[in-house]
Design a protein around this motif. Structure first.
Motif, PDB file in Angstrom:
ATOM      1  N   VAL A  42       0.865  -1.181   0.000  1.00 11.60           N
ATOM      2  CA  VAL A  42       0.000   0.000   0.000  1.00 11.60           C
ATOM      3  C   VAL A  42       0.898   1.226   0.000  1.00 11.60           C
ATOM      4  O   VAL A  42       1.847   1.301   0.790  1.00 11.60           O
ATOM      5  CB  VAL A  42      -0.929   0.030   1.229  1.00 11.60           C
TER       6      VAL A  42
ATOM      7  N   ARG B 171      -4.221   7.098  -2.703  1.00  4.83           N
ATOM      8  CA  ARG B 171      -3.716   5.882  -2.062  1.00  4.83           C
ATOM      9  C   ARG B 171      -3.644   4.790  -3.124  1.00  4.83           C
ATOM     10  O   ARG B 171      -4.599   4.581  -3.874  1.00  4.83           O
ATOM     11  CB  ARG B 171      -4.667   5.451  -0.939  1.00  4.83           C
TER      12      ARG B 171
ATOM     13  N   ILE C 107      -2.768   0.656  -4.124  1.00  2.00           N
ATOM     14  CA  ILE C 107      -2.732  -0.687  -3.533  1.00  2.00           C
ATOM     15  C   ILE C 107      -2.333  -1.692  -4.607  1.00  2.00           C
ATOM     16  O   ILE C 107      -2.769  -1.604  -5.762  1.00  2.00           O
ATOM     17  CB  ILE C 107      -4.114  -1.072  -2.950  1.00  2.00           C
TER      18      ILE C 107
ATOM     19  N   GLU D 110      -5.034  -2.234   9.714  1.00  5.50           N
ATOM     20  CA  GLU D 110      -5.634  -1.303   8.760  1.00  5.50           C
ATOM     21  C   GLU D 110      -5.047  -1.496   7.366  1.00  5.50           C
ATOM     22  O   GLU D 110      -5.771  -1.496   6.364  1.00  5.50           O
ATOM     23  CB  GLU D 110      -5.397   0.140   9.211  1.00  5.50           C
TER      24      GLU D 110
ATOM     25  N   SER E 210      -6.389  -4.612   5.853  1.00  5.41           N
ATOM     26  CA  SER E 210      -7.781  -4.461   5.412  1.00  5.41           C
ATOM     27  C   SER E 210      -7.855  -3.752   4.066  1.00  5.41           C
ATOM     28  O   SER E 210      -8.725  -4.036   3.244  1.00  5.41           O
ATOM     29  CB  SER E 210      -8.596  -3.694   6.465  1.00  5.41           C
ATOM     30  N   MET E 211      -6.923  -2.820   3.820  1.00  2.00           N
ATOM     31  CA  MET E 211      -6.882  -2.142   2.518  1.00  2.00           C
ATOM     32  C   MET E 211      -6.580  -3.145   1.409  1.00  2.00           C
ATOM     33  O   MET E 211      -7.158  -3.072   0.310  1.00  2.00           O
ATOM     34  CB  MET E 211      -5.820  -1.041   2.537  1.00  2.00           C
TER      35      MET E 211
ATOM     36  N   LYS F 110      -8.924  -4.409  -1.814  1.00  2.06           N
ATOM     37  CA  LYS F 110      -8.451  -4.516  -3.192  1.00  2.06           C
ATOM     38  C   LYS F 110      -8.776  -5.900  -3.767  1.00  2.06           C
ATOM     39  O   LYS F 110      -9.254  -6.021  -4.912  1.00  2.06           O
ATOM     40  CB  LYS F 110      -6.936  -4.277  -3.229  1.00  2.06           C
TER      41      LYS F 110
ATOM     42  N   ALA G 289     -13.443  -4.802   5.685  1.00  2.00           N
ATOM     43  CA  ALA G 289     -13.125  -5.020   4.273  1.00  2.00           C
ATOM     44  C   ALA G 289     -14.370  -5.295   3.444  1.00  2.00           C
ATOM     45  O   ALA G 289     -14.268  -5.540   2.246  1.00  2.00           O
ATOM     46  CB  ALA G 289     -12.153  -6.186   4.139  1.00  2.00           C
TER      47      ALA G 289
END
Length: 578
Positions: A46, A53, A55, A123, A126-127, A131, A154
């Motif tokens: 990330v 942002r 990913i 966190e 979870s990103m 994705k 998520a």
């Protein structure tokens, strides 16, 4: 794993790369889902910029230009404390900043849209999950509906968490579904845990070798330049992958530092030489796995390779030699096996699928689980290597008169002394009526399919109950390496622990004899005349035993307690016979 009507999604949330797969009922098969770049695996990275942002591939692609704001390896921080040695060691190798947060939780510091932001590892993970969910939605051309709080962050409906080796074994079992699976014994070379660690370490060993070469050839030190370090690391990772199929490869980085071009090469022989210690650790892990399972390697039918580092020729060679020349199973892409198996398991759990082969794999507890009892003894409730899910109950008794509360301290480990094991948590059971020593309390250990441990204690007459829940990623749970260390320590201190147990049992017997002697003395004195000599002898023996038990008496040999116990039992016998 997650499910949708007619579909079951499996996700491998990896440390370096992640993967997502789907079981589609209409096709009766698993399909690995490619991402928007056409790749079957997505980097677990990330990145943050002044505008957005990023990913996955986009994050990894910009890592060389902005390494301080590109996060990778975040999974290694989950459940860890900032002050842990491994965290401090890893921190020195990452270009991004890691600081201590509340309760010693490691926090990753990045600059996002002009502001400093702190993120925990959960966190970041979870990103990456979001994705992977988006990749699945795009492939299936419909959004998924979240229905469980566990997947809320998520947007996933999580129906089960299974470990990576189990998922990989399921994948292989489905691939070979014509075999009688129940009659086959497989070893999934996880090495997933051990090989993922090896993957990272051998890249770093190549990295440090090349770093030293830069210093020697060009007389410059790049250790203070995150961008140069990140570019060198990427080149070393690429070299490690190339050496799985080639005997030599180049490590080239243009203008790595101060306009200097770095050009070098590394052979497979040299790569194997600098990493041989790690490869041997892999074989030791497999050997310990078989020892724990109480089985001989000759009884293994198939050896399944999982994880990118299982492609390393030397690892394959050592494994094949260990299993006496047995062919290794390579029918499934090792990068995709975990997601593949997770999708199959999700389909099985969804119940509505009719054409999924039912493959049963049991997980086990890596360490014994129990509670501390009087004398700092570890009373095991769930023995090591017990298959889960499982629920087990054990009766315990109060140790003093008029006790109205009990502290339940939950441990994992193999040592006889509770304090030598790992404390998972504690709670208090209270509110039950005062009763003579020996009042029963019941402690239950329940471990579900996801490895979540619940410990409860109950007093039957009042139905008073209390409990604690301990999850796998709890900061107090042990890593695979720590578990192995504790198992080896238990073996090393086996003789010492036997002595401690023998001494602790003698002390308990002495304490119990004191308790019985006092009660007998009290009852007899109330209802009849007692001969002074026998009464005084028993009272003196009780006092000597009490003094011995009350002292800081670790320096006393077990023979001292045995002699005291023998004297007290003799005095009690004479008193009762009179």
């Amino acid at each position: 794993m997650a499910k949708e009507e007619g579909l079951a999604i499996g996700i491998d949330l990896g440390t370096t790369y992640s993967c997502v797969a789907v079981w589609q009922e209409q096709h009766c098969r698993v399909e690995i889902i490619h991402n928007d770049q056409g790749n079957n695996t997505t980097p677990s990275s990330v990145a943050f910029t002044d505008h957005e942002r990023l990913i996955g591939d986009a994050a990894k692609n910009q890592a060389a230009t902005d390494p301080e704001n590109t996060i990778f390896d975040a999974k290694r921080l989950i459940g860890r404390k900032y002050s842990e040695h491994n965290v401090q060691k890893d921190k020195m190798l990452w270009p991004f900043k890691v600081v201590a947060g509340a309760n010693d939780k490691p926090m990753i510091v990045v600059k996002y849209k002009g502001q400093e932001k702190q993120l925990c590892a959960e966190e970041v993970s979870s990103m990456i999950l979001v994705k992977l969910r988006d990749i699945a939605e795009a492939f299936l051309e419909k959004p998924r509906k979240p229905t469980m709080d566990a997947g809320a962050i998520a947007g996933l409906n999580v129906i089960r968490i299974i470990n990576e080796p189990a998922a990989a074994a399921i994948a292989y079992g489905l691939d070979k579904r014509s075999l009688d699976i129940d009659q086959q014994t497989k070893v999934d070379i996880d090495t997933i845990n051990s090989l993922s660690s090896i993957s990272r370490k051998n890249i770093l060993r190549v990295y440090f070798t090349q770093d030293r070469e830069i210093k020697r050839k060009n007389k410059v030190d790049i250790s203070g330049n995150p961008r140069a370090l990140r570019r060198l690391r990427t080149a070393c990772e690429r070299a490690k992958r190339t050496l799985s199929s080639a005997v030599t490869t180049k490590v080239d980085v243009d203008a790595i530092f101060q306009g200097i071009d770095f050009n070098s090469s590394i052979s497979r022989v040299r790569f194997e030489e600098i990493n041989m210690e790690l490869f041997e650790e892999c074989i030791e892990t497999v050997e310990k796995c078989l020892t724990d399972a109480k089985m001989d390697k000759s009884s293994v039918h198939d050896v399944v390779l999982v994880g990118g580092s299982s492609r390393i020729p030397k690892v394959q060679q050592l494994l094949q030699a260990f299993f006496n020349g047995k062919d290794l199973c390579k029918s499934i892409n090792p990068d995709e096996a975990v997601a593949y198996g997770a999708a199959v398991k999700a389909a099985l759990l969804s119940k509505c699928f009719k054409n999924v082969p039912d493959l049963v794999l049991l997980d086990v507890t890596p360490l014994s689980l129990g509670v501390s009892v009087k004398g700092d003894l570890m009373s095991v409730v769930v023995p090591r290597n017990t298959s889960i899910p499982r629920k087990m109950k054990q009766e315990f008794r109060t140790s003093v008169d008029n006790q109205s509360l009990a502290r339940i301290m939950v441990y994992e480990g193999e040592r006889t002394r509770a304090s030598d094991n790992n404390l998972l948590g504690s709670f208090v059971l209270s509110g039950f009526p005062p009763a003579p020593r020996g009042h029963p309390l019941y402690v239950s250990f329940s471990i579900d399919e996801n490895g979540i441990l619940s410990v409860s204690a109950e007093e039957k007459t009042t139905v008073n109950k209390n409990e604690i829940t301990i999850i796998n990623d709890n900061k107090d749970r042990l890593s695979a390496k720590e578990i192995e260390r504790m198992i080896q320590e238990a073996k090393f201190y086996e003789a010492e622990d036997r002595e401690f147990l023998k001494k602790a049992n003698t002390k308990y017997d002495l304490d119990d004899c004191v308790y019985r002697s006092r009660n007998v003395l009290k009852k007899v004195c109330i209802r009849s005349i007692v001969r002074p000599k026998e009464k005084e002898d028993l009272r003196s023996a009780i006092n000597r035993a009490t003094d011995l038990l009350d002292e800081e008496n670790e320096q006393y040999d077990i023979a001292v307690f045995e002699a005291c116990l023998k004297e007290l039992e003799s005095s009690l016998e004479r008193f009762e016979s009179w």
